[in-house]
Design a protein around this motif. Structure first.
Motif, PDB file in Angstrom:
ATOM      1  N   VAL A  80       0.857  -1.179   0.000  1.00 17.42           N
ATOM      2  CA  VAL A  80       0.000   0.000   0.000  1.00 17.42           C
ATOM      3  C   VAL A  80       0.894   1.229   0.000  1.00 17.42           C
ATOM      4  O   VAL A  80       1.730   1.406   0.887  1.00 17.42           O
ATOM      5  N   ASN A  81       0.717   2.090  -1.001  1.00 15.71           N
ATOM      6  CA  ASN A  81       1.497   3.306  -1.131  1.00 15.71           C
ATOM      7  C   ASN A  81       0.757   4.436  -0.404  1.00 15.71           C
ATOM      8  O   ASN A  81      -0.062   5.144  -0.991  1.00 15.71           O
ATOM      9  N   ALA A  82       1.045   4.588   0.894  1.00 12.58           N
ATOM     10  CA  ALA A  82       0.374   5.606   1.709  1.00 12.58           C
ATOM     11  C   ALA A  82       0.677   7.005   1.185  1.00 12.58           C
ATOM     12  O   ALA A  82      -0.196   7.876   1.181  1.00 12.58           O
ATOM     13  N   TRP A  83       1.885   7.230   0.724  1.00 10.58           N
ATOM     14  CA  TRP A  83       2.280   8.542   0.214  1.00 10.58           C
ATOM     15  C   TRP A  83       1.374   8.936  -0.948  1.00 10.58           C
ATOM     16  O   TRP A  83       0.870  10.059  -0.993  1.00 10.58           O
ATOM     17  N   ALA A  84       1.132   8.024  -1.879  1.00 18.80           N
ATOM     18  CA  ALA A  84       0.298   8.326  -3.049  1.00 18.80           C
ATOM     19  C   ALA A  84      -1.170   8.504  -2.663  1.00 18.80           C
ATOM     20  O   ALA A  84      -1.842   9.414  -3.160  1.00 18.80           O
ATOM     21  N   ILE A  85      -1.679   7.668  -1.778  1.00 16.46           N
ATOM     22  CA  ILE A  85      -3.079   7.764  -1.358  1.00 16.46           C
ATOM     23  C   ILE A  85      -3.328   9.101  -0.664  1.00 16.46           C
ATOM     24  O   ILE A  85      -4.337   9.758  -0.896  1.00 16.46           O
ATOM     25  N   GLN A  86      -2.393   9.516   0.163  1.00 20.61           N
ATOM     26  CA  GLN A  86      -2.571  10.747   0.932  1.00 20.61           C
ATOM     27  C   GLN A  86      -2.313  12.007   0.114  1.00 20.61           C
ATOM     28  O   GLN A  86      -2.512  13.113   0.613  1.00 20.61           O
TER      29      GLN A  86
END
Length: 189
Positions: A80-86
Motif C-alpha cells: 500500500v502506497n500511503a504517500w500516493a493515497i494521501q
C-alpha cells in the motif's frame, strides 16, 4: 518544523492556541495535548504529506479479491502506497498544499483517508504513543521558542533517498527563547 517555518501564519495560530489553552506561566504537559485540536490538525497534515513510511508493511491476500477492477489472487503480496493515497486529488482537495484547517470538523470522517501508521488490525501498535510524543515535542518547541528560517528562501521540502524518505537537505532554523518563557517558566527551574 519545516512546514511551519514555510507558513508563519499556521505557526502563529498554533502558538495562539497554546497560549490560550495552556498559558504562558507553565510548560505544556501530556494532559494538555488532547485540548489542542489545531496542533493535532498540524500533525495530521504533516503525516499526510510526509508519512513515516511511504509504503506500508507488505500484506498477503488471504483470499481472491477484486480491488478497483483488479483481480488479486490469494497469496499475492500487496504493498500500500500511503504517500500516493494521501496525495490523491480524488481523495484530497489541493493535495500537495499544507492546510491544517482541512481537518476542522472531520474527527471521524478523514480516518479512512489518513493512514500514516496503517489501518485496521495490522496498523502500527505504537501510533497512539507516537502521536502523543510528537504532539508534546512540537507543543514544547512552539511554546518555548521563537522560530525563524535562516534565509529568506522557503525551507526546502524535497525528499532524499531512504526507506523513510528523509529530507534531502537537513533543516536549519534559528530559535531563541520566548521572553514569556524566560520570565515565567525558566525562572522556576
Amino acid at each position: 518544523m519545516s512546514l511551519l517555518l514555510n507558513d508563519p501564519e499556521v505557526m502563529k495560530n498554533a502558538l495562539a492556541e497554546l497560549d490560550n489553552i495552556v498559558g504562558q506561566d507553565c510548560l505544556v504537559d501530556e494532559v494538555d495535548i488532547h485540548k489542542l485540536p489545531y496542533l493535532h490538525n498540524i500533525i495530521n497534515e504533516v503525516l499526510r504529506l510526509f508519512p513515516p513510511a511511504p509504503l506500508l508493511v507488505p500484506h498477503e491476500s488471504s483470499e481472491d479479491y477484486m480491488i478497483g477492477g483488479f483481480n488479486v489472487p490469494r497469496g499475492t503480496m500487496v504493498l500500500v502506497n500511503a504517500w500516493a493515497i494521501q496525495r490523491d486529488p480524488k481523495v484530497w482537495d489541493d493535495p500537495t498544499s499544507f492546510k491544517p484547517e482541512r481537518y476542522e470538523g472531520l474527527e471521524g470522517d478523514h480516518a479512512y483517508r489518513l493512514l500514516p501508521f496503517g489501518l485496521g488490525r495490522r496498523s502500527c501498535p505504537s501510533a497512539g504513543l507516537a502521536n502523543r510524543v510528537v504532539g508534546l515535542a512540537l507543543a514544547a518547541l512552539l511554546q518555548c521558542f521563537e522560530w525563524e528560517r535562516v534565509s529568506e528562501e522557503p525551507v526546502d521540502l524535497l525528499e532524499g533517498m531512504g526507506l523513510t524518505m528523509p529530507k534531502k537537505q537537513p533543516l536549519e532554523a534559528m530559535c531563541k527563547v520566548r521572553e514569556c518563557m524566560i520570565a515565567n517558566v525558566f525562572a522556576q527551574l
